[in-house]
Design a protein around this motif. Structure first.
Motif, PDB file in Angstrom:
ATOM      1  N   ARG A   1      36.808  51.168  10.005  1.00  0.00           N
ATOM      2  CA  ARG A   1      36.547  49.783   9.705  1.00  0.00           C
ATOM      3  C   ARG A   1      36.557  49.244   8.463  1.00  0.00           C
ATOM      4  NH1 ARG A   1      32.970  47.970  14.146  1.00  0.00           N
ATOM      5  NH2 ARG A   1      32.884  50.520  15.366  1.00  0.00           N
ATOM      6  N   ASP A   2      37.068  48.064   8.414  1.00  0.00           N
ATOM      7  CA  ASP A   2      36.901  47.718   6.797  1.00  0.00           C
ATOM      8  C   ASP A   2      35.432  46.858   6.361  1.00  0.00           C
ATOM      9  OD1 ASP A   2      36.149  45.441   7.867  1.00  0.00           O
ATOM     10  OD2 ASP A   2      37.104  43.918   8.054  1.00  0.00           O
ATOM     11  N   SER A   3      35.756  46.451   4.552  1.00  0.00           N
ATOM     12  CA  SER A   3      33.988  46.044   4.262  1.00  0.00           C
ATOM     13  C   SER A   3      33.548  45.362   5.075  1.00  0.00           C
ATOM     14  CB  SER A   3      35.025  45.673   2.776  1.00  0.00           C
ATOM     15  OG  SER A   3      35.541  44.239   3.162  1.00  0.00           O
ATOM     16  N   GLN A   4      34.045  44.510   5.916  1.00  0.00           N
ATOM     17  CA  GLN A   4      32.858  43.985   6.538  1.00  0.00           C
ATOM     18  C   GLN A   4      32.286  44.266   7.970  1.00  0.00           C
ATOM     19  OE1 GLN A   4      31.750  40.451   5.660  1.00  0.00           O
ATOM     20  NE2 GLN A   4      33.237  41.806   3.242  1.00  0.00           N
ATOM     21  N   GLY A   5      32.879  45.507   8.361  1.00  0.00           N
ATOM     22  CA  GLY A   5      31.884  47.054   9.523  1.00  0.00           C
ATOM     23  C   GLY A   5      32.909  46.114  10.607  1.00  0.00           C
ATOM     24  N   ASN A   6      34.056  45.262  10.530  1.00  0.00           N
ATOM     25  CA  ASN A   6      35.385  44.760  11.441  1.00  0.00           C
ATOM     26  C   ASN A   6      35.788  45.982  11.376  1.00  0.00           C
ATOM     27  OD1 ASN A   6      34.261  42.328  11.937  1.00  0.00           O
ATOM     28  ND2 ASN A   6      35.436  42.366   9.965  1.00  0.00           N
ATOM     29  N   CYS A   7      36.365  46.934  13.253  1.00  0.00           N
ATOM     30  CA  CYS A   7      37.557  47.926  12.919  1.00  0.00           C
ATOM     31  C   CYS A   7      38.386  47.333  12.810  1.00  0.00           C
ATOM     32  CB  CYS A   7      37.411  47.650  14.775  1.00  0.00           C
ATOM     33  SG  CYS A   7      36.232  48.386  15.631  1.00  0.00           S
ATOM     34  N   PHE A   8      38.955  48.025  11.733  1.00  0.00           N
ATOM     35  CA  PHE A   8      40.336  48.331  11.575  1.00  0.00           C
ATOM     36  C   PHE A   8      41.379  48.998  12.083  1.00  0.00           C
ATOM     37  CE2 PHE A   8      43.537  49.331   8.138  1.00  0.00           C
ATOM     38  CZ  PHE A   8      43.930  47.571   7.861  1.00  0.00           C
ATOM     39  N   ILE A   9      42.809  48.070  12.342  1.00  0.00           N
ATOM     40  CA  ILE A   9      43.565  48.947  12.665  1.00  0.00           C
ATOM     41  C   ILE A   9      45.099  48.201  11.623  1.00  0.00           C
ATOM     42  CG2 ILE A   9      46.078  48.924  14.909  1.00  0.00           C
ATOM     43  CD1 ILE A   9      43.539  48.397  16.093  1.00  0.00           C
ATOM     44  N   ASP A  10      45.650  49.088  10.872  1.00  0.00           N
ATOM     45  CA  ASP A  10      47.214  48.784   9.928  1.00  0.00           C
ATOM     46  C   ASP A  10      48.306  48.508  10.961  1.00  0.00           C
ATOM     47  OD1 ASP A  10      48.070  48.866   7.794  1.00  0.00           O
ATOM     48  OD2 ASP A  10      48.253  50.871   7.843  1.00  0.00           O
ATOM     49  N   ARG A  11      48.114  47.680  11.672  1.00  0.00           N
ATOM     50  CA  ARG A  11      49.369  47.094  12.058  1.00  0.00           C
ATOM     51  C   ARG A  11      49.596  45.599  12.168  1.00  0.00           C
ATOM     52  NH1 ARG A  11      52.869  51.161  13.237  1.00  0.00           N
ATOM     53  NH2 ARG A  11      53.632  50.392  14.560  1.00  0.00           N
ATOM     54  N   ASP A  12      51.028  44.973  12.288  1.00  0.00           N
ATOM     55  CA  ASP A  12      50.791  43.786  11.651  1.00  0.00           C
ATOM     56  C   ASP A  12      50.327  42.585  12.976  1.00  0.00           C
ATOM     57  OD1 ASP A  12      53.396  41.690  11.307  1.00  0.00           O
ATOM     58  OD2 ASP A  12      53.127  41.547  13.369  1.00  0.00           O
ATOM     59  N   GLY A  13      49.680  41.848  12.734  1.00  0.00           N
ATOM     60  CA  GLY A  13      48.191  41.114  12.877  1.00  0.00           C
ATOM     61  C   GLY A  13      48.823  39.321  13.460  1.00  0.00           C
ATOM     62  N   LYS A  14      50.662  39.264  13.017  1.00  0.00           N
ATOM     63  CA  LYS A  14      50.950  38.516  13.245  1.00  0.00           C
ATOM     64  C   LYS A  14      50.985  38.521  15.141  1.00  0.00           C
ATOM     65  CE  LYS A  14      54.524  35.271  13.212  1.00  0.00           C
ATOM     66  NZ  LYS A  14      55.593  34.224  12.283  1.00  0.00           N
ATOM     67  N   VAL A  15      52.235  39.660  15.596  1.00  0.00           N
ATOM     68  CA  VAL A  15      52.385  39.458  16.465  1.00  0.00           C
ATOM     69  C   VAL A  15      51.540  40.473  17.461  1.00  0.00           C
ATOM     70  CG1 VAL A  15      54.741  39.739  16.513  1.00  0.00           C
ATOM     71  CG2 VAL A  15      53.075  42.011  16.619  1.00  0.00           C
ATOM     72  N   PHE A  16      50.397  40.693  17.061  1.00  0.00           N
ATOM     73  CA  PHE A  16      49.249  41.444  17.718  1.00  0.00           C
ATOM     74  C   PHE A  16      48.462  39.890  18.571  1.00  0.00           C
ATOM     75  CE2 PHE A  16      44.435  42.173  18.974  1.00  0.00           C
ATOM     76  CZ  PHE A  16      45.404  43.770  19.284  1.00  0.00           C
ATOM     77  N   ARG A  17      48.672  39.316  18.775  1.00  0.00           N
ATOM     78  CA  ARG A  17      47.823  37.939  19.701  1.00  0.00           C
ATOM     79  C   ARG A  17      48.583  38.199  20.857  1.00  0.00           C
ATOM     80  NH1 ARG A  17      50.369  31.701  18.391  1.00  0.00           N
ATOM     81  NH2 ARG A  17      49.905  31.648  20.415  1.00  0.00           N
ATOM     82  N   TYR A  18      49.824  38.138  20.883  1.00  0.00           N
ATOM     83  CA  TYR A  18      50.635  37.974  22.034  1.00  0.00           C
ATOM     84  C   TYR A  18      50.247  39.442  23.099  1.00  0.00           C
ATOM     85  CZ  TYR A  18      53.046  34.951  19.285  1.00  0.00           C
ATOM     86  OH  TYR A  18      53.889  33.849  18.855  1.00  0.00           O
ATOM     87  N   ILE A  19      49.774  40.630  21.784  1.00  0.00           N
ATOM     88  CA  ILE A  19      49.226  42.043  23.005  1.00  0.00           C
ATOM     89  C   ILE A  19      47.806  41.580  23.350  1.00  0.00           C
ATOM     90  CG2 ILE A  19      48.830  43.715  21.979  1.00  0.00           C
ATOM     91  CD1 ILE A  19      51.473  44.162  19.779  1.00  0.00           C
ATOM     92  N   LEU A  20      47.253  41.073  22.538  1.00  0.00           N
ATOM     93  CA  LEU A  20      46.059  40.593  23.139  1.00  0.00           C
ATOM     94  C   LEU A  20      45.994  39.910  23.945  1.00  0.00           C
ATOM     95  CD1 LEU A  20      42.964  40.780  22.467  1.00  0.00           C
ATOM     96  CD2 LEU A  20      43.108  39.000  20.679  1.00  0.00           C
ATOM     97  N   ASN A  21      46.376  38.817  24.053  1.00  0.00           N
ATOM     98  CA  ASN A  21      46.791  37.979  25.375  1.00  0.00           C
ATOM     99  C   ASN A  21      47.360  38.397  26.787  1.00  0.00           C
ATOM    100  OD1 ASN A  21      45.755  35.386  24.170  1.00  0.00           O
ATOM    101  ND2 ASN A  21      47.545  34.896  23.297  1.00  0.00           N
ATOM    102  N   PHE A  22      47.974  39.641  26.274  1.00  0.00           N
ATOM    103  CA  PHE A  22      48.295  39.883  27.879  1.00  0.00           C
ATOM    104  C   PHE A  22      47.322  40.931  28.301  1.00  0.00           C
ATOM    105  CE2 PHE A  22      50.397  43.898  30.424  1.00  0.00           C
ATOM    106  CZ  PHE A  22      51.290  43.417  30.667  1.00  0.00           C
ATOM    107  N   LEU A  23      46.350  41.798  27.442  1.00  0.00           N
ATOM    108  CA  LEU A  23      45.356  42.783  27.698  1.00  0.00           C
ATOM    109  C   LEU A  23      44.550  41.468  28.689  1.00  0.00           C
ATOM    110  CD1 LEU A  23      44.726  44.597  24.394  1.00  0.00           C
ATOM    111  CD2 LEU A  23      45.790  44.770  26.082  1.00  0.00           C
ATOM    112  N   ARG A  24      44.230  40.805  27.931  1.00  0.00           N
ATOM    113  CA  ARG A  24      43.223  39.691  28.711  1.00  0.00           C
ATOM    114  C   ARG A  24      44.035  39.161  30.562  1.00  0.00           C
ATOM    115  NH1 ARG A  24      42.508  35.896  23.832  1.00  0.00           N
ATOM    116  NH2 ARG A  24      40.816  36.459  22.383  1.00  0.00           N
ATOM    117  N   THR A  25      45.080  38.809  30.237  1.00  0.00           N
ATOM    118  CA  THR A  25      45.303  38.244  31.523  1.00  0.00           C
ATOM    119  C   THR A  25      46.484  38.719  32.583  1.00  0.00           C
ATOM    120  OG1 THR A  25      47.505  37.286  30.589  1.00  0.00           O
ATOM    121  CG2 THR A  25      45.398  36.072  29.936  1.00  0.00           C
ATOM    122  N   SER A  26      47.042  40.038  31.421  1.00  0.00           N
ATOM    123  CA  SER A  26      48.697  41.022  32.251  1.00  0.00           C
ATOM    124  C   SER A  26      49.545  40.092  32.490  1.00  0.00           C
ATOM    125  CB  SER A  26      47.982  41.500  33.742  1.00  0.00           C
ATOM    126  OG  SER A  26      47.125  42.431  33.201  1.00  0.00           O
TER     127      SER A  26
END
Length: 276
Positions: free
Chosen positions: A57-82
């Motif tokens: 967790r980060d200081s705001q209580g959000n789940c924290f993943i120490d990876r590239d934040g910019k390209v995660f949008r494409y991974i997240l969209n794939f999770l949504r739509t396959s």
């Protein structure tokens, strides 16, 4: 931080599958649902958010993943739509592939492999066009002859310009892995000077007789090197020879119909084509 939201509504304590979850991925915040994050149960994200793996967790209580934040949008969209949706000028394929490997979303890994095959086929036939210009100008500089004794000097300097266009983005990346600017005593790849994926403009100077090394930095004069040969390019003849080596090794050949033979021999225009 940037926020990317979905229109879900929060039930604060025990999150249901449709409740929003905010992720901090490398400093970028994304909001999605538990159902989306666990849509591929065998993935790392599926394991993390089904309770099989611990989450930070980060200081705001959000789940924290120490990876590239910019390209995660494409991974997240794939999770949504396959479905893999990438912009036409997407230049981070290698990074996205590494991130997909990290998250172990197997259908995304397979979709990326198919996309790379598709791009490779599209890249097979290509054109390379290089227009060259050269001028001579005078450079003025000071020379230290003794402690606290300086003299003003000048010398002629050859200045080169190469305007490079190729329909193959991959070839320009290959060129960028071979040609480097020398500035401030360091070598830097020319890929950072790409105007767009298909267009590159190079400006550099030859060695100037008598010019102190610090003056190149002071006057922002870049020199051009080819690696791994570690050869400085001090003439268009050397530049053309080195570019031809790289292009011919990548399947290009000289287009005999264009340009005019004299233009080619005079190093004004180079045009090569590739058919596969």
């Amino acid at each position: 931080m940037n926020y990317h939201h979905l229109d879900y509504f929060l039930a604060p304590q025990s999150p249901a599958m449709s409740d929003p979850i905010t992720l901090n991925v490398g400093g970028k915040l994304y909001t999605t649902s538990l159902a989306t994050l666990t849509s591929f149960p065998d993935s790392m994200l599926g394991a993390m958010f089904s309770g099989k793996m611990p989450t930070k967790r980060d200081s705001q209580g959000n789940c924290f993943i120490d990876r590239d934040g910019k390209v995660f949008r494409y991974i997240l969209n794939f999770l949504r739509t396959s479905h893999l949706d990438l912009p036409e000028d997407f230049q981070e394929m290698g990074l996205l592939r590494r991130e997909a490997d990290f998250y172990q979303v197997q259908p995304l890994i397979e979709a990326l492999q198919e996309k790379e095959v598709e791009l490779s086929k599209a890249e097979k036939n290509a054109m390379l066009n290089i227009t060259l210009k050269q001028r001579v100008q005078t450079v003025h500089f000071t020379v230290r002859e003794a402690p606290q004794i300086y003299s003003l000097s000048s010398s002629s300097m050859e200045v080169f310009n190469a305007n490079i266009f190729s329909t193959s983005c991959l070839f320009l990346k290959l060129l960028g892995s071979k040609l480097f600017y020398c500035s401030n005593g360091n070598l830097s790849s020319i890929t950072s000077y790409l105007q767009d994926p298909n267009h590159l403009t190079l400006d550099w100077v030859a060695n100037v007789e008598g010019l102190p090394e610090e003056e190149y930095t002071k006057q922002n004069l870049k020199r051009l090197w080819v690696v791994p040969a570690n050869k400085q390019i001090n003439s268009f003849q050397v530049f053309v020879e080195e570019v031809l080596k790289i292009a011919l090794s990548d399947g290009f050949c000289i287009d005999s119909s264009h340009p005019h033979a004299l233009d080619f021999m005079n190093n004004k225009i180079i045009r090569l084509i590739r058919y596969r």
